[in-house]
Scaffold this active site. Structure first.
Site, PDB file in Angstrom:
ATOM      1  N   ASP A   1      58.023 139.722  -7.100  1.00 50.42           N
ATOM      2  CA  ASP A   1      58.089 140.850  -6.172  1.00 50.42           C
ATOM      3  C   ASP A   1      59.397 140.929  -5.399  1.00 50.42           C
ATOM      4  OD1 ASP A   1      55.470 141.888  -6.672  1.00 50.42           O
ATOM      5  OD2 ASP A   1      54.684 140.116  -5.666  1.00 50.42           O
TER       6      ASP A   1
ATOM      7  N   HIS B   1      54.853 130.843  -4.513  1.00 51.18           N
ATOM      8  CA  HIS B   1      53.874 131.189  -5.541  1.00 51.18           C
ATOM      9  C   HIS B   1      52.891 130.038  -5.672  1.00 51.18           C
ATOM     10  CE1 HIS B   1      52.202 132.476  -9.374  1.00 51.18           C
ATOM     11  NE2 HIS B   1      52.724 133.662  -9.099  1.00 51.18           N
TER      12      HIS B   1
HETATM   13  N1  CMC Z   1      57.503 132.069   3.714  1.00 50.15           N
HETATM   14  C1  CMC Z   1      57.416 130.977   4.512  1.00 50.15           C
HETATM   15  N2  CMC Z   1      56.617 129.923   4.246  1.00 50.15           N
HETATM   16  C2  CMC Z   1      55.873 129.975   3.136  1.00 50.15           C
HETATM   17  C3  CMC Z   1      55.914 131.064   2.259  1.00 50.15           C
HETATM   18  C4  CMC Z   1      56.758 132.140   2.581  1.00 50.15           C
HETATM   19  N3  CMC Z   1      56.836 133.207   1.785  1.00 50.15           N
HETATM   20  N4  CMC Z   1      55.065 130.852   1.235  1.00 50.15           N
HETATM   21  C5  CMC Z   1      54.507 129.660   1.449  1.00 50.15           C
HETATM   22  N5  CMC Z   1      54.989 129.101   2.592  1.00 50.15           N
HETATM   23  C6  CMC Z   1      54.696 127.764   3.149  1.00 50.15           C
HETATM   24  C7  CMC Z   1      53.306 127.760   3.804  1.00 50.15           C
HETATM   25  O1  CMC Z   1      53.383 128.074   5.169  1.00 50.15           O
HETATM   26  C8  CMC Z   1      52.895 126.352   3.549  1.00 50.15           C
HETATM   27  O2  CMC Z   1      53.578 125.520   4.455  1.00 50.15           O
HETATM   28  P1  CMC Z   1      52.893 124.180   5.089  1.00 50.15           P
HETATM   29  O3  CMC Z   1      52.694 123.278   3.915  1.00 50.15           O
HETATM   30  O4  CMC Z   1      53.855 123.702   6.080  1.00 50.15           O
HETATM   31  O5  CMC Z   1      51.584 124.646   5.677  1.00 50.15           O
HETATM   32  C9  CMC Z   1      53.450 126.019   2.164  1.00 50.15           C
HETATM   33  O6  CMC Z   1      54.601 126.882   2.040  1.00 50.15           O
HETATM   34  C10 CMC Z   1      52.483 126.294   1.016  1.00 50.15           C
HETATM   35  O7  CMC Z   1      52.060 127.671   1.096  1.00 50.15           O
HETATM   36  P2  CMC Z   1      50.574 128.177   0.864  1.00 50.15           P
HETATM   37  O8  CMC Z   1      50.364 129.397   1.673  1.00 50.15           O
HETATM   38  O9  CMC Z   1      49.617 127.033   1.049  1.00 50.15           O
HETATM   39  O10 CMC Z   1      50.642 128.522  -0.680  1.00 50.15           O
HETATM   40  P3  CMC Z   1      49.609 129.390  -1.502  1.00 50.15           P
HETATM   41  O11 CMC Z   1      49.722 128.915  -2.896  1.00 50.15           O
HETATM   42  O12 CMC Z   1      48.267 129.382  -0.879  1.00 50.15           O
HETATM   43  O13 CMC Z   1      50.174 130.880  -1.362  1.00 50.15           O
HETATM   44  C11 CMC Z   1      51.557 132.792  -1.687  1.00 50.15           C
HETATM   45  C12 CMC Z   1      51.033 131.469  -2.288  1.00 50.15           C
HETATM   46  C13 CMC Z   1      52.283 133.559  -2.801  1.00 50.15           C
HETATM   47  C14 CMC Z   1      50.366 133.644  -1.213  1.00 50.15           C
HETATM   48  C15 CMC Z   1      52.522 132.469  -0.519  1.00 50.15           C
HETATM   49  O14 CMC Z   1      53.646 131.770  -0.995  1.00 50.15           O
HETATM   50  C16 CMC Z   1      52.974 133.742   0.224  1.00 50.15           C
HETATM   51  O15 CMC Z   1      52.281 134.184   1.148  1.00 50.15           O
HETATM   52  N6  CMC Z   1      54.141 134.338  -0.177  1.00 50.15           N
HETATM   53  C17 CMC Z   1      54.575 135.616   0.407  1.00 50.15           C
HETATM   54  C18 CMC Z   1      53.836 136.775  -0.240  1.00 50.15           C
HETATM   55  C19 CMC Z   1      54.294 137.029  -1.653  1.00 50.15           C
HETATM   56  O16 CMC Z   1      55.493 137.067  -1.937  1.00 50.15           O
HETATM   57  N7  CMC Z   1      53.318 137.246  -2.550  1.00 50.15           N
HETATM   58  C20 CMC Z   1      53.582 137.556  -3.969  1.00 50.15           C
HETATM   59  C21 CMC Z   1      53.132 136.468  -4.876  1.00 50.15           C
HETATM   60  S1  CMC Z   1      53.758 136.534  -6.551  1.00 50.15           S
HETATM   61  C22 CMC Z   1      53.174 137.943  -7.326  1.00 50.15           C
HETATM   62  C23 CMC Z   1      51.765 138.325  -7.065  1.00 50.15           C
HETATM   63  O17 CMC Z   1      50.843 137.529  -7.111  1.00 50.15           O
HETATM   64  O18 CMC Z   1      51.556 139.492  -6.795  1.00 50.15           O
END
Ligand code: CMC
Length: 432
Positions: free
Chosen positions: A367, A310
């Site tokens: 989720d 998140h």
């Molecule tokens: N699985 C594997 N690695 C992950 C995941 C994941 N679900 N989420 C984040 N990471 C890693 C990412 O690769 C990055 O690693 P590194 O620092 O080595 O590059 C690090 O964690 C930080 O992630 P980010 O993508 O920079 O974080 P963000 O704040 O931009 O994205 C997110 C947040 C929710 C989009 C992301 O965690 C994600 O894609 N999660 C899976 C989709 C999901 O469950 N979404 C629902 C969010 S909560 C409710 C809502 O908003 O609807």
């Protein structure tokens, strides 16, 4: 050099020192007000994903991502989920205070007085292809609703705002259920105003005109709790979209339709259906959870653990905590034995003890378990994000209203750092 003192931050570079006022929130967050940065110093900020940028001051919802706390208008999410009803929470978000008994009765009766869609809208549902994704229908129908209520378009008129928010809240479950009925070729079920918000939605979704539909109180309460947990989450992608569209003074229906499209994506509200797809894939692949945890860690593999991570929470998402317990409880009470729950629990356990997830503070989000409960209540996977949208509607509307009423609001218009070609001469087609 960056120095913070009371009410001000100074930024020094060489001889030059620039001062910025700070704004402190009621929970102690400090924002640096850079609104004069470009005008006074010819500089802008670059912040991909707005991860460090507050776009407004807001009094609707507080999230503490470090401690894993969530409060609507000051009330803890745990208390609201345990004791309130969804319309009560919607009233709270929209008006800032919990309703009295009389206010709640009046609000519920206003909602049930507007559940019907204009009959002309039915032709629009008929025009979609069979099997159309219900999120596409939901946002199209919400935008289409604006054509029936042009008299309420003025966001500066309090009466118009009230009438449009009531209508949208009252009609969205009807739209969602019609979208579903269309997708499976069953007749549309009309709303029943003797039922509460969630029970009415259930009968429109699962009832048939040929026989009475019995409401299961366990299912109705579970749906109400799920809607409460989704009702707001401050400046997330869809809410920021609603605010941005609304900042041009576009009407409520158009603004909310924009938010729905933002919600649809798998990184946002689409994650709840993506979680079920992922768990089913793991199940069909023999249930090897380690293999999928390894894939999620592999930077060469685009696979991510859906329902994990998140932008704000670097601790347990409090909604996921509630939902994890709730999922086991609801499944047990409904006598559902879902093999995906076991896989989800195993996946969570593996991920939470893995260094990759620990270092990045990746925890299950809302989720991760919500889809499991939606599934046990009988909702098909393609409706999950629609359910999220019904839940999030009061939050979108509360933010839209707050934005319109805030005298500091200006049309949302970010800047850019231009990275394209510098000026060049046009070359005629034959000479290229
Ligand atoms: N699985 C594997 N690695 C992950 C995941 C994941 N679900 N989420 C984040 N990471 C890693 C990412 O690769 C990055 O690693 P590194 O620092 O080595 O590059 C690090 O964690 C930080 O992630 P980010 O993508 O920079 O974080 P963000 O704040 O931009 O994205 C997110 C947040 C929710 C989009 C992301 O965690 C994600 O894609 N999660 C899976 C989709 C999901 O469950 N979404 C629902 C969010 S909560 C409710 C809502 O908003 O609807």
């Amino acid at each position: 050099m960056f120095n913070t003192s009371d009410g001000e931050v100074t930024l020094s570079s060489g001889e030059k020192t620039v001062r910025f006022p700070t704004v402190t929130g009621t929970e102690g967050d400090v924002g640096i007000d850079i609104s004069k940065l470009r005008a006074d110093h010819k500089r802008i900020t670059l912040d991909y994903g707005f991860a460090n940028t507050a776009a407004c001051r807001s009094s609707v919802t507080f999230v503490n991502g470090d401690t894993g706390e969530l409060r609507y208008r000051g009330y803890r999410i745990e208390d609201l989920a345990a004791q309130a009803s969804f319309p009560e929470v919607a009233f709270l978000l929209m008006n800032g205070e919990l309703p009295t008994k009389a206010e709640l009765e009046e609000y519920e009766s206003e909602l049930s007085g507007h559940t019907l869609l204009n009959e002309e809208m039915k032709r629009m549902f008929d025009a979609f292809p069979r099997g159309a994704h219900p999120m596409g229908i939901l946002s199209a129908a919400t935008a289409a609703m604006s054509t029936f209520y042009e008299r309420y378009h003025n966001p500066r008129d309090a009466e118009s705002v009230k009438e449009s928010t009531i209508r949208l809240m009252a009609k969205l479950p009807t739209v969602a259920a019609f979208a579903y009925k269309k997708s499976i070729g069953q007749p549309y079920m009309y709303p029943r105003n003797d039922l509460d918000y969630s029970s009415n939605f259930l009968q429109m979704m699962f009832g048939l005109p040929v026989e009475p539909y019995e409401i299961d109180p366990v299912v109705a309460r579970a749906l109400d709790v799920l809607l409460i947990l989704h009702a707001d989450h401050e400046q997330n992608c869809s809410t920021s979209t609603v605010r941005l569209v609304g900042s041009s003074e576009a009407n409520l229906f158009a603004s909310v339709a924009g938010g729905m499209n933002a919600l649809w994506g798998p990184l946002h509200g689409g994650a709840n259906s993506a979680v079920i797809a992922m768990l089913s894939e793991i199940d069909e692949d023999g249930g090897d959870v380690d293999k999928y945890v390894a894939r999620a860690k592999d930077k060469e593999d685009p696979f991510r653990l859906m329902g994990f991570g998140h932008r704000v929470y670097k601790n347990f998402d409090p909604r996921a905590k509630i939902l994890k317990e709730f999922a086991s409880d609801v499944l047990e009470r409904l006598g559902v034995n879902d093999p995906l729950l076991e896989i989800a629990l195993k996946l969570e356990e593996h991920a939470l003890t893995d260094d990759y997830f620990i270092e990045r503070k990746l925890y299950p989000n809302v989720d991760f378990y919500s889809g499991m409960i939606f599934r046990s209540l009988g909702f098909p996977v393609r409706m999950f994000t629609v359910l999220f949208a019904i839940g999030r509607l009061p939050g979108w509307m509360a933010h839209w209203k707050e934005m319109i009423e805030d005298p500091n609001t200006r049309i949302g218009r970010p800047r850019q750092v231009y990275a394209g070609h510098t000026e060049r001469d046009y070359v005629a087609t034959g000479d290229r």
